[in-house]
Design an enzyme around this catalytic site. Structure first.
Site, PDB file in Angstrom:
ATOM      1  N   CYS A   5     -16.321   1.673  -0.202  1.00 36.60           N
ATOM      2  CA  CYS A   5     -15.168   0.808   0.061  1.00 36.60           C
ATOM      3  C   CYS A   5     -14.758   0.848   1.528  1.00 36.60           C
ATOM      4  O   CYS A   5     -14.072  -0.058   1.999  1.00 36.60           O
ATOM      5  CB  CYS A   5     -14.007   1.203  -0.841  1.00 36.60           C
ATOM      6  SG  CYS A   5     -13.516   2.922  -0.657  1.00 36.60           S
ATOM      7  N   ARG A  41     -13.726  -8.576   0.708  1.00 38.92           N
ATOM      8  CA  ARG A  41     -12.282  -8.356   0.498  1.00 38.92           C
ATOM      9  C   ARG A  41     -11.520  -9.662   0.723  1.00 38.92           C
ATOM     10  O   ARG A  41     -10.603 -10.000  -0.020  1.00 38.92           O
ATOM     11  CB  ARG A  41     -11.748  -7.282   1.463  1.00 38.92           C
ATOM     12  CG  ARG A  41     -12.217  -5.868   1.190  1.00 38.92           C
ATOM     13  CD  ARG A  41     -11.677  -5.331  -0.128  1.00 38.92           C
ATOM     14  NE  ARG A  41     -10.223  -5.280  -0.161  1.00 38.92           N
ATOM     15  CZ  ARG A  41      -9.481  -4.276   0.336  1.00 38.92           C
ATOM     16  NH1 ARG A  41     -10.067  -3.235   0.875  1.00 38.92           N
ATOM     17  NH2 ARG A  41      -8.159  -4.301   0.246  1.00 38.92           N
ATOM     18  N   ASP A  80     -17.116   7.170  -1.909  1.00 35.34           N
ATOM     19  CA  ASP A  80     -15.847   6.998  -1.188  1.00 35.34           C
ATOM     20  C   ASP A  80     -15.557   8.333  -0.506  1.00 35.34           C
ATOM     21  O   ASP A  80     -16.217   9.347  -0.782  1.00 35.34           O
ATOM     22  CB  ASP A  80     -14.741   6.621  -2.195  1.00 35.34           C
ATOM     23  CG  ASP A  80     -13.388   6.370  -1.540  1.00 35.34           C
ATOM     24  OD1 ASP A  80     -13.330   6.164  -0.303  1.00 35.34           O
ATOM     25  OD2 ASP A  80     -12.363   6.385  -2.263  1.00 35.34           O
ATOM     26  N   GLN A 135      -9.910  -3.844  -4.146  1.00 31.56           N
ATOM     27  CA  GLN A 135     -11.263  -3.382  -3.838  1.00 31.56           C
ATOM     28  C   GLN A 135     -12.157  -3.529  -5.082  1.00 31.56           C
ATOM     29  O   GLN A 135     -13.326  -3.909  -4.977  1.00 31.56           O
ATOM     30  CB  GLN A 135     -11.220  -1.914  -3.388  1.00 31.56           C
ATOM     31  CG  GLN A 135     -12.550  -1.376  -2.932  1.00 31.56           C
ATOM     32  CD  GLN A 135     -13.018  -1.977  -1.611  1.00 31.56           C
ATOM     33  OE1 GLN A 135     -12.290  -1.945  -0.637  1.00 31.56           O
ATOM     34  NE2 GLN A 135     -14.221  -2.522  -1.584  1.00 31.56           N
ATOM     35  N   HIS A 177      -7.146   0.966  -6.867  1.00 31.41           N
ATOM     36  CA  HIS A 177      -7.313   0.031  -5.744  1.00 31.41           C
ATOM     37  C   HIS A 177      -7.919  -1.269  -6.309  1.00 31.41           C
ATOM     38  O   HIS A 177      -9.095  -1.556  -6.103  1.00 31.41           O
ATOM     39  CB  HIS A 177      -8.250   0.674  -4.714  1.00 31.41           C
ATOM     40  CG  HIS A 177      -8.226   0.053  -3.364  1.00 31.41           C
ATOM     41  ND1 HIS A 177      -7.434  -1.024  -3.041  1.00 31.41           N
ATOM     42  CD2 HIS A 177      -8.924   0.351  -2.230  1.00 31.41           C
ATOM     43  CE1 HIS A 177      -7.630  -1.352  -1.759  1.00 31.41           C
ATOM     44  NE2 HIS A 177      -8.533  -0.528  -1.254  1.00 31.41           N
ATOM     45  N   ARG A 198       0.874  -1.183   0.000  1.00 33.48           N
ATOM     46  CA  ARG A 198       0.000   0.000   0.000  1.00 33.48           C
ATOM     47  C   ARG A 198       0.901   1.219   0.000  1.00 33.48           C
ATOM     48  O   ARG A 198       1.650   1.441   0.959  1.00 33.48           O
ATOM     49  CB  ARG A 198      -0.918  -0.015   1.227  1.00 33.48           C
ATOM     50  CG  ARG A 198      -1.610   1.305   1.439  1.00 33.48           C
ATOM     51  CD  ARG A 198      -2.769   1.218   2.396  1.00 33.48           C
ATOM     52  NE  ARG A 198      -3.903   0.559   1.769  1.00 33.48           N
ATOM     53  CZ  ARG A 198      -5.151   0.603   2.249  1.00 33.48           C
ATOM     54  NH1 ARG A 198      -5.414   1.256   3.351  1.00 33.48           N
ATOM     55  NH2 ARG A 198      -6.125  -0.005   1.615  1.00 33.48           N
TER      56      ARG A 198
HETATM   57  N1  NVA Z   1      -9.837   6.807  -1.722  1.00 35.83           N
HETATM   58  C1  NVA Z   1      -9.495   6.266  -0.423  1.00 35.83           C
HETATM   59  C2  NVA Z   1      -9.702   4.784  -0.407  1.00 35.83           C
HETATM   60  C3  NVA Z   1      -9.416   4.132   0.921  1.00 35.83           C
HETATM   61  C4  NVA Z   1      -9.623   2.647   0.903  1.00 35.83           C
HETATM   62  C5  NVA Z   1      -8.046   6.623  -0.096  1.00 35.83           C
HETATM   63  O1  NVA Z   1      -7.200   6.538  -0.988  1.00 35.83           O
HETATM   64  O2  NVA Z   1      -7.767   7.009   1.046  1.00 35.83           O
HETATM   65  N1   CP Z   2     -11.224  -0.312   1.731  1.00 31.42           N
HETATM   66  C1   CP Z   2      -9.987  -0.386   2.247  1.00 31.42           C
HETATM   67  O1   CP Z   2      -8.997  -0.584   1.535  1.00 31.42           O
HETATM   68  O2   CP Z   2      -9.922  -0.296   3.604  1.00 31.42           O
HETATM   69  P1   CP Z   2      -8.606  -0.112   4.475  1.00 31.42           P
HETATM   70  O3   CP Z   2      -8.044   1.242   4.139  1.00 31.42           O
HETATM   71  O4   CP Z   2      -9.057  -0.199   5.896  1.00 31.42           O
HETATM   72  O5   CP Z   2      -7.642  -1.207   4.113  1.00 31.42           O
END
Ligand code: NVA
Ligand code: CP
Length: 309
Positions: free
Chosen positions: A267, A295, A227, A133, A130, A103
Site C-alpha cells: 500500500c 487510489r 505493509d 486502499q 483502510h 485519517r
Molecule cells: N499500516 C500502515 C498503512 C499506511 C498506509 C499504517 O497504518 O501506518
Molecule cells: N497508502 C496510503 O494510504 O498512503 P499515504 O499514507 O501516503 O496516504
C-alpha cells in the site's frame, strides 16, 4: 439517507462490483481526456491526524478532476477530540462542506464523526482498517488479472489495519487469502471471524487462513502483499518489532516460492530493506506504482457514489 465509507465489511459483493465498474469507467474517461464535472460545487474536508502522501493527493486531485473542491486540514489545525470534540467538529463541518474524509488513530473517531455529521464520512485510514486502499487493491488485481474470485493472495507481515481490510476484501470477492504473521502480531480474531461470516453469508467461496509460516503462505500464490512492520502511531514499538519481523520480508527468495508469474503489492509508504527489498519493489513483478495510481480512480468512485446529487 447519507451513506458513509468506514469499512469494507458494510459492503456487499454487488456494491463492491458497482464501485469497481465505476472506478474503471472514471479511469478510462480521465485517460480519454477528462472526467465530467459530476461533483461541481461540492466540497470535501480532508481531516488528517497523521501524515499522508497518497491519500491526501489522490483525494485532492480526485475532487478537482470531478469539478469539486477539497480542503486540507492538518493535525495541528483541528485538534480532533482535543481542541474540540469529535461531535462538534462533525456538526460544524456539516454546515460548510458536502463530505468529510478523515485519517485518524482510533477507529472510534471516524465512527463518532459519522454519527454526528449530516454528510458522508470516509475513513482515510484508522487503526482498524483502510477501506479506500482496499477498494484500490481490488481494482488493481481485477485490472491486472481480469478477475477476483479464486485469486490466491498471500499477505506477509504485520496483522494490522491493511490485513483487516484485505480479509474483508477477500471475503466479499471470493479470493483465497493466506496471512503469515509472527506470533503476537496476528490480525484481530474477531475480524477473522467476521470476514469468514461474510464469505459464508454471500457464499463467495473465499478462504482466509492465518499462519506463522511465510513459505507455506506464499506457496503457489498469484499475488504477494506486504505493509510496514511499524504502523503510524506505533513508532515506540519499532525497536522491538525490528527484532521479530525480518523473516517476514518480501524478497527474491520468498517470491521464488510463489506462483511462477506472481506479482507484488504494497500500500506504501514502503520501508525498503525491511518488509520489502529494493529489488522486488522496483522489479518487473512489482505492481506498487500502478496500485498507488489506482487510489485516485477508486476513490473517485467512492466520492461520486457518496456525494453526487
Ligand atoms: N499500516 C500502515 C498503512 C499506511 C498506509 C499504517 O497504518 O501506518
Ligand atoms: N497508502 C496510503 O494510504 O498512503 P499515504 O499514507 O501516503 O496516504
Amino acid at each position: 439517507m447519507k451513506d458513509n465509507w468506514l469499512s469494507l465489511e458494510t459492503q456487499t459483493p454487488d456494491s463492491l462490483n458497482a464501485l469497481l465498474d465505476l472506478a474503471e469507467s472514471l479511469k478510462a474517461q480521465l485517460q480519454a481526456g477528462g472526467n465530467e464535472p459530476l461533483l461541481r460545487g461540492k466540497a470535501l474536508a480532508m481531516l488528517f491526524m497523521k501524515p499522508s502522501l497518497r491519500t491526501r493527493v489522490s483525494f485532492e486531485m480526485g475532487m478537482e478532476q470531478l469539478g469539486g473542491h477539497a480542503l486540507y486540514l492538518s493535525p495541528d489545525e483541528v485538534g480532533l477530540g482535543k481542541r474540540e470534540s469529535v461531535a462538534d467538529v462533525a456538526r460544524v463541518l456539516s454546515r460548510f462542506v458536502d463530505g468529510i474524509m478523515a485519517r485518524v488513530f482510533a477507529h472510534d473517531d471516524v465512527v463518532e464523526l459519522a454519527k454526528w455529521a449530516s454528510i458522508p464520512v470516509i475513513n482515510g485510514l484508522s487503526d482498524y482498517n483502510h477501506p479506500c486502499q482496499g477498494l484500490t487493491d481490488l481494482l488493481t488485481i481485477r485490472e491486472k488479472l481480469g478477475y477476483l474470485k479464486g485469486v490466491s493472495l498471500a499477505y506477509v507481515g504485520d496483522g494490522n489495519n491493511m490485513t483487516h481490510t484485505l480479509m474483508y476484501a477477500a471475503a466479499l470477492t471470493g479470493m483465497r487469502l493466506t496471512i503469515a504473521t509472527p506470533p503476537c502480531y496476528e490480525p484481530l480474531q474477531n475480524v477473522v471471524a467476521r470476514a469468514l461470516e461474510l464469505a459464508k453469508q454471500y457464499d463467495t467461496g473465499a478462504t482466509i487462513t492465518v499462519t506463522r509460516d511465510c513459505t507455506a503462505a506464499v506457496y503457489g500464490a498469484q499475488v504477494l502483499y506486504t505493509d510496514t512492520w511499524t504502523s503510524m502511531g506505533q513508532e515506540e514499538e519499532e525497536e522491538e518489532r525490528l527484532k521479530v519481523f525480518p523473516p517476514y520480508q518480501i524478497n527474491a527468495e520468498l517470491l521464488s516460492k510463489a506462483a511462477p508469474d506472481a506479482k507484488v503489492m504494497h500500500c506504501l509508504p514502503a520501508h525498503r530493506g525491511q518488509e520489502i527489498t529494493d529489488e522486488i519493489a522496483d522489479g518487473a513483478d512489482s505492481w506498487l506504482f500502478d496500485q498507488a495510481e489506482n487510489r485516485l480512480h477508486a476513490q473517485k468512485a467512492i466520492l461520486v457514489t457518496l456525494l453526487k446529487d
